[in-house]
Design a protein around this motif. Sequence first.
Motif, PDB file in Angstrom:
ATOM      1  N   VAL A   1       0.847  -1.188   0.000  1.00  0.00           N
ATOM      2  CA  VAL A   1       0.000   0.000   0.000  1.00  0.00           C
ATOM      3  C   VAL A   1       0.881   1.236   0.000  1.00  0.00           C
ATOM      4  CG1 VAL A   1      -1.844   1.234   1.210  1.00  0.00           C
ATOM      5  CG2 VAL A   1      -1.774  -1.266   1.278  1.00  0.00           C
ATOM      6  N   ASP A   2       0.575   2.177  -0.865  1.00  0.00           N
ATOM      7  CA  ASP A   2       1.315   3.440  -0.938  1.00  0.00           C
ATOM      8  C   ASP A   2       0.618   4.455  -0.039  1.00  0.00           C
ATOM      9  OD1 ASP A   2       2.634   5.764  -1.557  1.00  0.00           O
ATOM     10  OD2 ASP A   2       2.225   5.715  -3.706  1.00  0.00           O
ATOM     11  N   VAL A   3       1.320   4.862   1.038  1.00  0.00           N
ATOM     12  CA  VAL A   3       0.742   5.835   1.962  1.00  0.00           C
ATOM     13  C   VAL A   3       1.386   7.210   1.810  1.00  0.00           C
ATOM     14  CG1 VAL A   3      -0.012   4.135   3.661  1.00  0.00           C
ATOM     15  CG2 VAL A   3       2.318   5.069   3.796  1.00  0.00           C
ATOM     16  N   GLY A   4       2.016   7.457   0.659  1.00  0.00           N
ATOM     17  CA  GLY A   4       2.552   8.790   0.402  1.00  0.00           C
ATOM     18  C   GLY A   4       3.993   8.829  -0.038  1.00  0.00           C
TER      19      GLY A   4
ATOM     20  N   GLU B   1      -0.744   7.455  10.203  1.00  0.00           N
ATOM     21  CA  GLU B   1      -1.212   7.455   8.813  1.00  0.00           C
ATOM     22  C   GLU B   1      -0.901   6.124   8.142  1.00  0.00           C
ATOM     23  OE1 GLU B   1       0.764  10.807   7.153  1.00  0.00           O
ATOM     24  OE2 GLU B   1      -0.669  12.278   7.953  1.00  0.00           O
ATOM     25  N   GLU B   2       0.267   5.569   8.447  1.00  0.00           N
ATOM     26  CA  GLU B   2       0.618   4.258   7.912  1.00  0.00           C
ATOM     27  C   GLU B   2      -0.392   3.205   8.357  1.00  0.00           C
ATOM     28  OE1 GLU B   2       4.824   2.790   7.492  1.00  0.00           O
ATOM     29  OE2 GLU B   2       5.053   4.230   9.119  1.00  0.00           O
ATOM     30  N   LEU B   3      -0.635   3.182   9.663  1.00  0.00           N
ATOM     31  CA  LEU B   3      -1.541   2.167  10.201  1.00  0.00           C
ATOM     32  C   LEU B   3      -2.935   2.328   9.612  1.00  0.00           C
ATOM     33  CD1 LEU B   3      -2.045  -0.187  12.035  1.00  0.00           C
ATOM     34  CD2 LEU B   3      -2.409   1.394  13.927  1.00  0.00           C
ATOM     35  N   ASN B   4      -3.410   3.571   9.527  1.00  0.00           N
ATOM     36  CA  ASN B   4      -4.725   3.790   8.936  1.00  0.00           C
ATOM     37  C   ASN B   4      -4.753   3.346   7.477  1.00  0.00           C
ATOM     38  OD1 ASN B   4      -5.832   4.864  11.277  1.00  0.00           O
ATOM     39  ND2 ASN B   4      -5.252   6.961  10.781  1.00  0.00           N
ATOM     40  N   GLY B   5      -3.633   3.547   6.779  1.00  0.00           N
ATOM     41  CA  GLY B   5      -3.563   3.147   5.380  1.00  0.00           C
ATOM     42  C   GLY B   5      -3.717   1.652   5.192  1.00  0.00           C
ATOM     43  N   VAL B   6      -2.996   0.868   5.991  1.00  0.00           N
ATOM     44  CA  VAL B   6      -3.109  -0.586   5.830  1.00  0.00           C
ATOM     45  C   VAL B   6      -4.418  -1.112   6.412  1.00  0.00           C
ATOM     46  CG1 VAL B   6      -0.644  -1.068   5.630  1.00  0.00           C
ATOM     47  CG2 VAL B   6      -1.673  -0.939   7.903  1.00  0.00           C
ATOM     48  N   LEU B   7      -4.964  -0.427   7.424  1.00  0.00           N
ATOM     49  CA  LEU B   7      -6.271  -0.830   7.940  1.00  0.00           C
ATOM     50  C   LEU B   7      -7.351  -0.638   6.881  1.00  0.00           C
ATOM     51  CD1 LEU B   7      -6.222   0.557  11.595  1.00  0.00           C
ATOM     52  CD2 LEU B   7      -6.526  -1.827  10.928  1.00  0.00           C
ATOM     53  N   MET B   8      -7.308   0.507   6.208  1.00  0.00           N
ATOM     54  CA  MET B   8      -8.281   0.769   5.145  1.00  0.00           C
ATOM     55  C   MET B   8      -8.167  -0.273   4.044  1.00  0.00           C
ATOM     56  SD  MET B   8      -8.040   4.922   4.787  1.00  0.00           S
ATOM     57  CE  MET B   8      -8.974   4.887   3.263  1.00  0.00           C
TER      58      MET B   8
ATOM     59  N   ILE C   1      -3.002 -14.333   0.505  1.00  0.00           N
ATOM     60  CA  ILE C   1      -2.760 -12.986   1.036  1.00  0.00           C
ATOM     61  C   ILE C   1      -2.289 -13.093   2.482  1.00  0.00           C
ATOM     62  CG2 ILE C   1      -3.781 -10.755   1.606  1.00  0.00           C
ATOM     63  CD1 ILE C   1      -5.672 -11.099  -0.742  1.00  0.00           C
ATOM     64  N   TYR C   2      -1.077 -12.635   2.689  1.00  0.00           N
ATOM     65  CA  TYR C   2      -0.437 -12.700   4.002  1.00  0.00           C
ATOM     66  C   TYR C   2      -0.788 -11.474   4.839  1.00  0.00           C
ATOM     67  CZ  TYR C   2       3.507 -13.583   7.252  1.00  0.00           C
ATOM     68  OH  TYR C   2       4.288 -13.844   8.353  1.00  0.00           O
ATOM     69  N   GLY C   3      -0.943 -10.329   4.143  1.00  0.00           N
ATOM     70  CA  GLY C   3      -1.268  -9.109   4.844  1.00  0.00           C
ATOM     71  C   GLY C   3      -1.068  -7.897   3.959  1.00  0.00           C
ATOM     72  N   PHE C   4      -0.965  -6.751   4.595  1.00  0.00           N
ATOM     73  CA  PHE C   4      -0.779  -5.483   3.891  1.00  0.00           C
ATOM     74  C   PHE C   4       0.437  -4.782   4.469  1.00  0.00           C
ATOM     75  CE2 PHE C   4      -5.112  -6.692   3.305  1.00  0.00           C
ATOM     76  CZ  PHE C   4      -5.411  -6.309   2.010  1.00  0.00           C
ATOM     77  N   TYR C   5       1.204  -4.179   3.580  1.00  0.00           N
ATOM     78  CA  TYR C   5       2.519  -3.644   3.942  1.00  0.00           C
ATOM     79  C   TYR C   5       2.650  -2.226   3.399  1.00  0.00           C
ATOM     80  CZ  TYR C   5       7.730  -3.655   4.164  1.00  0.00           C
ATOM     81  OH  TYR C   5       9.049  -3.374   4.409  1.00  0.00           O
ATOM     82  N   CYS C   6       3.203  -1.342   4.203  1.00  0.00           N
ATOM     83  CA  CYS C   6       3.534  -0.010   3.700  1.00  0.00           C
ATOM     84  C   CYS C   6       4.850   0.444   4.328  1.00  0.00           C
ATOM     85  CB  CYS C   6       2.424   0.994   3.974  1.00  0.00           C
ATOM     86  SG  CYS C   6       2.100   1.283   5.719  1.00  0.00           S
ATOM     87  N   HIS C   7       5.488   1.357   3.659  1.00  0.00           N
ATOM     88  CA  HIS C   7       6.771   1.899   4.115  1.00  0.00           C
ATOM     89  C   HIS C   7       6.719   3.409   3.969  1.00  0.00           C
ATOM     90  CE1 HIS C   7      11.056   2.234   4.932  1.00  0.00           C
ATOM     91  NE2 HIS C   7      11.159   3.007   3.863  1.00  0.00           N
TER      92      HIS C   7
ATOM     93  N   ALA D   1       6.872   2.126  -4.308  1.00  0.00           N
ATOM     94  CA  ALA D   1       6.062   0.965  -4.664  1.00  0.00           C
ATOM     95  C   ALA D   1       4.719   1.061  -3.941  1.00  0.00           C
ATOM     96  CB  ALA D   1       6.794  -0.318  -4.285  1.00  0.00           C
ATOM     97  N   GLY D   2       3.748   0.287  -4.420  1.00  0.00           N
ATOM     98  CA  GLY D   2       2.480   0.209  -3.720  1.00  0.00           C
ATOM     99  C   GLY D   2       1.322   0.838  -4.462  1.00  0.00           C
ATOM    100  N   ILE D   3       0.117   0.586  -3.943  1.00  0.00           N
ATOM    101  CA  ILE D   3      -1.125   1.077  -4.530  1.00  0.00           C
ATOM    102  C   ILE D   3      -1.807   2.000  -3.532  1.00  0.00           C
ATOM    103  CG2 ILE D   3      -3.181   0.383  -5.818  1.00  0.00           C
ATOM    104  CD1 ILE D   3      -2.206  -2.523  -5.554  1.00  0.00           C
ATOM    105  N   MET D   4      -2.253   3.143  -4.005  1.00  0.00           N
ATOM    106  CA  MET D   4      -3.025   4.037  -3.152  1.00  0.00           C
ATOM    107  C   MET D   4      -4.365   3.396  -2.814  1.00  0.00           C
ATOM    108  SD  MET D   4      -1.120   6.811  -2.787  1.00  0.00           S
ATOM    109  CE  MET D   4      -2.257   8.117  -2.303  1.00  0.00           C
TER     110      MET D   4
END
Length: 398
Positions: A154-157, A210-217, A185-191, A161-164
Amino acid sequence: MDISLQTHQSYIGKSVHDLPTPALVLSKSVIEKNVNRLHEDVEKLGIGFRPHVKTLKTIEATRIMLANGKYRKIVASTLCEIRGCLPLVKEGILDECLYGLPVRPSVLNDLNAFTTQHNLKIVLMVDHPDHIRILDEFNTRTGRTAPWPAFIKVDVGTNRAGIMNSSPRLDQVIQSANASAAVSIYGFYCHAGHSYASKTTDQAVKVLEEELNGVLMASEKLVDRSKTEEIILSIGATPTAHVVANLKQNLPANTNLELHAGNFPANDLQQVATGLVSFDDQAVRVVAEVCSVYPERNEALINAGVIALTKEASSFSGLARWTDGIDWSIVRVSQEHGIFGWVGEESKKEKVENKFHVGQKVSLYTQHACITSAMYYVMYVVDEQDIVRETWIPWKGW
């Protein structure tokens, strides 16, 4: 090949001032302090931890980050790094590795072999429907029956890499993965690479949230969880990792949180610039030698240029700073040369001829420890008196 690969052990017991230059020096006590600090924060929160091995690229540093098996998962960006960690699998202190780039066809044979031949669980990174297709094709072609566990990035900004979350491609990837027998699907990852712009604890906490909210969404879009026993939400970057103890969040059922970070054992001027670590938290230094002094322009030349330092910067101007006089900066570089210049207050300006002389050994803090460390074939590990006690050989190549 660098002559240090033949001579490095001869410097054990000697001072950093005796090292050939340029040389990379690691302060082991600082590494251990930095690692223990983050481990304590992770333990307080009761969350998972996955260190990235990209910075110091050695089995010794990886063992420290894993607390000799207390933590058993890593991130690696290259096949070389994974191969370097295989002895830890054999020792029984490493179980799982996330290959930290979006997967591509040319690496699948090697990644599959790490599991089948070495019993290392490999987790992949996906952020495009084509990734699911190539995994389907690989399993069909090779007869692999086990699905590949995969994080959806997940792209959080950061815009790397990642998807918005707002992109319809996120739903496409989730649907493709759920429909595939080759992917689990193992999970969701952002950096949050953009967290390096943080200047205060509050700013870093905000990025972490913001990261946590991004992967939660993103995880809320996962309708079918039947393929997984739990979903891992992996967040972090070294600046936000330093404030992980501030994180308080109730997670949904069947969801676990893990923190990933890579630079934290080493730190550098970029990290100091965030205000979350101090100069004394930097474990990496480059030892160089003064080759000439130029009083007429108040500069000195050293034998460490862009390929011994880095090409990145931060709010600290220049590419490196003198550890004994932080207002002396490497203001210009060529391939093998660096130029010391004064960057402090003009009213307090020091004369170069009073600070430097030809043949003088100087220690430098660098802007980006990950890049700097990758330039060297040997790492000289020193004690608190700057005496070399160990030498570490990093993994080179891709």
